[in-house]
Design an enzyme around this catalytic site. Structure first.
Site, PDB file in Angstrom:
ATOM      1  N   LYS A  85      43.627  53.708  44.364  1.00  0.00           N
ATOM      2  CA  LYS A  85      44.608  54.478  44.249  1.00  0.00           C
ATOM      3  C   LYS A  85      44.490  55.573  43.419  1.00  0.00           C
ATOM      4  O   LYS A  85      43.986  56.820  44.003  1.00  0.00           O
ATOM      5  CB  LYS A  85      45.840  53.637  43.598  1.00  0.00           C
ATOM      6  CG  LYS A  85      46.233  52.770  44.965  1.00  0.00           C
ATOM      7  CD  LYS A  85      47.954  52.179  44.498  1.00  0.00           C
ATOM      8  CE  LYS A  85      48.340  51.365  45.409  1.00  0.00           C
ATOM      9  NZ  LYS A  85      49.174  51.828  46.659  1.00  0.00           N
ATOM     10  N   PHE A 140      50.401  41.111  45.236  1.00  0.00           N
ATOM     11  CA  PHE A 140      50.217  41.792  46.226  1.00  0.00           C
ATOM     12  C   PHE A 140      48.706  42.496  46.291  1.00  0.00           C
ATOM     13  O   PHE A 140      48.251  42.950  45.197  1.00  0.00           O
ATOM     14  CB  PHE A 140      51.000  43.012  46.757  1.00  0.00           C
ATOM     15  CG  PHE A 140      50.551  43.878  47.792  1.00  0.00           C
ATOM     16  CD1 PHE A 140      51.066  43.442  49.018  1.00  0.00           C
ATOM     17  CD2 PHE A 140      49.808  44.844  47.789  1.00  0.00           C
ATOM     18  CE1 PHE A 140      50.808  44.298  50.271  1.00  0.00           C
ATOM     19  CE2 PHE A 140      49.352  45.638  48.984  1.00  0.00           C
ATOM     20  CZ  PHE A 140      49.863  45.296  50.265  1.00  0.00           C
ATOM     21  N   ASP A 163      43.265  42.491  39.461  1.00  0.00           N
ATOM     22  CA  ASP A 163      43.845  43.485  40.266  1.00  0.00           C
ATOM     23  C   ASP A 163      44.438  44.893  39.872  1.00  0.00           C
ATOM     24  O   ASP A 163      45.533  44.630  39.539  1.00  0.00           O
ATOM     25  CB  ASP A 163      44.278  43.002  41.551  1.00  0.00           C
ATOM     26  CG  ASP A 163      44.754  44.145  42.703  1.00  0.00           C
ATOM     27  OD1 ASP A 163      44.722  45.317  42.667  1.00  0.00           O
ATOM     28  OD2 ASP A 163      45.184  43.537  44.037  1.00  0.00           O
TER      29      ASP A 163
HETATM   30  C1  LIG Z   1      47.753  45.658  43.532  1.00  0.00           C
HETATM   31  C2  LIG Z   1      47.338  46.237  44.847  1.00  0.00           C
HETATM   32  N1  LIG Z   1      46.173  45.590  45.283  1.00  0.00           N
HETATM   33  C3  LIG Z   1      45.717  46.070  46.687  1.00  0.00           C
HETATM   34  C4  LIG Z   1      46.465  46.953  47.175  1.00  0.00           C
HETATM   35  C5  LIG Z   1      45.802  47.394  48.323  1.00  0.00           C
HETATM   36  O1  LIG Z   1      45.137  48.759  48.508  1.00  0.00           O
HETATM   37  P1  LIG Z   1      44.830  49.563  49.755  1.00  0.00           P
HETATM   38  O2  LIG Z   1      46.260  49.784  50.193  1.00  0.00           O
HETATM   39  O3  LIG Z   1      44.375  50.982  49.162  1.00  0.00           O
HETATM   40  O4  LIG Z   1      44.099  48.833  50.538  1.00  0.00           O
HETATM   41  C6  LIG Z   1      47.489  47.707  46.798  1.00  0.00           C
HETATM   42  C7  LIG Z   1      48.355  48.535  47.287  1.00  0.00           C
HETATM   43  O5  LIG Z   1      49.447  48.883  47.288  1.00  0.00           O
HETATM   44  C8  LIG Z   1      48.169  46.971  45.313  1.00  0.00           C
HETATM   45  O6  LIG Z   1      49.155  47.645  45.076  1.00  0.00           O
END
Ligand SMILES: Cc1ncc(COP(=O)(O)O)c(C=O)c1O
Length: 448
Positions: free
Chosen positions: A300, A177, A262
């Site tokens: 986050k 994700f 990520d």
């Molecule tokens: C691993 C990862 N990458 C990217 C995102 C996207 O982050 P945002 O909602 O701040 O755009 C999330 C959100 O849950 C995530 O868990």
């Protein structure tokens, strides 16, 4: 009747709220718990839900509860019910709720300089970037406002990097994700996230997570980079192994690709180390300090709830994004950087990474002990530190509902995993309380 954005004061009281309900229940002193709903004039849950139904785009599957305040690891709903928050805004509230560290940083920074354009410099941006580089490795940082944006910077970097030889493609993992913008969605290795939004942005291909042979086979002339989460969060709390991360590095080196992580969900000490890849590389004498990817997306928990995204880029690739190549109006504002600096330095000073590592281990072990092949819904536990997954035999959302009714907030991840994401400063007593709630709910479900 129109909604008021303020809660009305109780007549004759200096406070907008009183907290007697909580104090009766917890036996706590009133200091630090100054708020409670004034039901006489404020909307209740049903009214608020109706307000959302009428006026807010229904893109989220929300739980039927409306929160008005929090303190530490607890939040209170509009009916003054208290919940132990092991969701934490899905890994955002690193210091829990109403943290004085964050409140003070916000107040000081807001009274000094909230925003100035990225046409100019400010000291907080330099301070935050220096901290991140010191904790990760030689490189530079681009600031944005969210996880998807932090990844977007990596996508653009990969395209710049591969431009001269016509390479633009990024390999990502099945089950991953990466966010909800068009490009982050295209990077996400889950059909259900992409469904219904037309032709995907080109340049992303999915390979099985943890499968090095398949990953290397997928590399072609158009491939520019590989992007993975060291621990898949939304994909069900699935951790990479040290040999997988090392193997990816080797594949990238062999084929001239960039390696990206990520760490949007796993970063900011949630795993016990600043970044999860650092935790996963522990114990590897040769590589623990030397192993680095080429880019890392973070967001986050970085500012404990204040929006911020940050993309670390290893030297020498950072300079590929020269003046005019990438930008964000709000990215790296003095306010966001000041709050992130305050949060990160507090996490480090109080050794909250080490603490959540130990507490997470206990939580994991005790829940593992509650798992039984033929009783209850707890099947197994995965993850580390403050990112744990309970693999369940029932529908994860139904279990999250049942736990909500028992006063515990958790975050489902797919259909069969319930995530526990406590604040990093959670106490041992609060961990015990969560274990008791989870055990009791599991036992109840176990009885026919
Ligand atoms: C691993 C990862 N990458 C990217 C995102 C996207 O982050 P945002 O909602 O701040 O755009 C999330 C959100 O849950 C995530 O868990």
């Amino acid at each position: 009747m129109p909604f008021s954005w303020k809660y009305s004061p109780i007549p004759g009281s200096e406070r907008n709220w009183s907290c007697e309900g909580d104090l009766r229940r917890t036996g706590a002193s009133s200091a630090g718990f100054p708020l409670m709903t004034n039901r006489r004039s404020n909307p209740g849950t049903a009214q608020i839900l109706e307000g959302y139904r009428q006026y807010v785009v229904p893109s989220y599957a929300r739980f039927p509860v409306a929160f008005v305040r929090g303190k530490g690891s607890y939040v209170w709903d509009v009916e003054d019910r208290r919940y132990l928050d092991f969701c934490c805004g899905i890994a955002v509230n690193a210091l829990g709720h109403a943290s004085p560290i964050i409140a003070q940083a916000l107040e000081e920074a807001a009274g000094r300089l909230i925003h100035c354009s990225n046409l100019y410099y400010h000291p907080m941006g330099a301070a935050l970037a220096e901290t991140l580089v010191r904790w990760i490795g030689a490189g530079k940082v681009f600031f944005s406002n969210s996880g998807a944006e932090a990844n977007e910077c990596l996508f653009k970097l990969a395209r710049r990097f591969g431009e001269a030889r016509g390479a633009f493609e990024i390999l990502t993992a099945q089950g991953s994700f990466h966010g909800r913008t068009l490009a982050a969605m295209a990077a996400t290795g889950q059909d259900k996230v992409r469904r219904g939004f037309g032709p995907p942005i080109p340049g992303f291909r999915y390979v099985p997570f943890l499968d090095l042979a398949e990953t290397e086979r997928a590399v072609g002339p158009a491939t520019a980079a590989i992007l993975v989460e060291p621990i898949q969060g939304e994909g069900g709390v699935r951790a990479a192994t040290r040999s997988y991360l090392q193997g990816l590095r080797e594949i990238c080196d062999r084929h001239g690709l960039l390696l990206f992580f990520d760490e949007v969900q796993t970063g900011a000490f949630r795993s016990g180390r600043f970044l999860a890849f650092q935790r996963l590389m522990e114990g590897c004498e040769k590589d623990e300090d030397g192993f680095l990817p080429d880019g890392i997306a973070m967001a986050k928990g970085l500012a404990g709830g204040f929006p911020i995204g940050a993309t670390w880029i290893r030297d020498p690739y950072a300079d590929l994004l020269g003046p005019g190549s990438h930008a964000s109006t709000f990215g790296g504002s003095p306010l966001a950087c000041a709050v992130a600096c305050a949060v990160l330095h507090h996490l480090e000073k109080e050794a909250l990474g080490r603490q959540i590592r130990e507490k997470g281990e206990r939580l994991s072990l005790e829940l593992q002990a509650a798992a039984s092949p033929d009783r209850g819904w707890i099947e197994s536990i995965s993850g580390v530190g403050g990112l744990l997954g309970i693999h369940v035999r029932r529908d994860a959302r139904a279990i999250a509902h049942a736990l909500l009714a028992r006063g515990l907030l958790v975050a489902p991840a797919g259909e069969r995993v319930v995530r526990l994401l406590p604040p990093l400063n959670v106490s041992s007593e609060e961990i015990s309380e969560a274990i008791a709630i989870l055990r009791a709910a599991n036992e109840m479900e176990a009885t026919p």
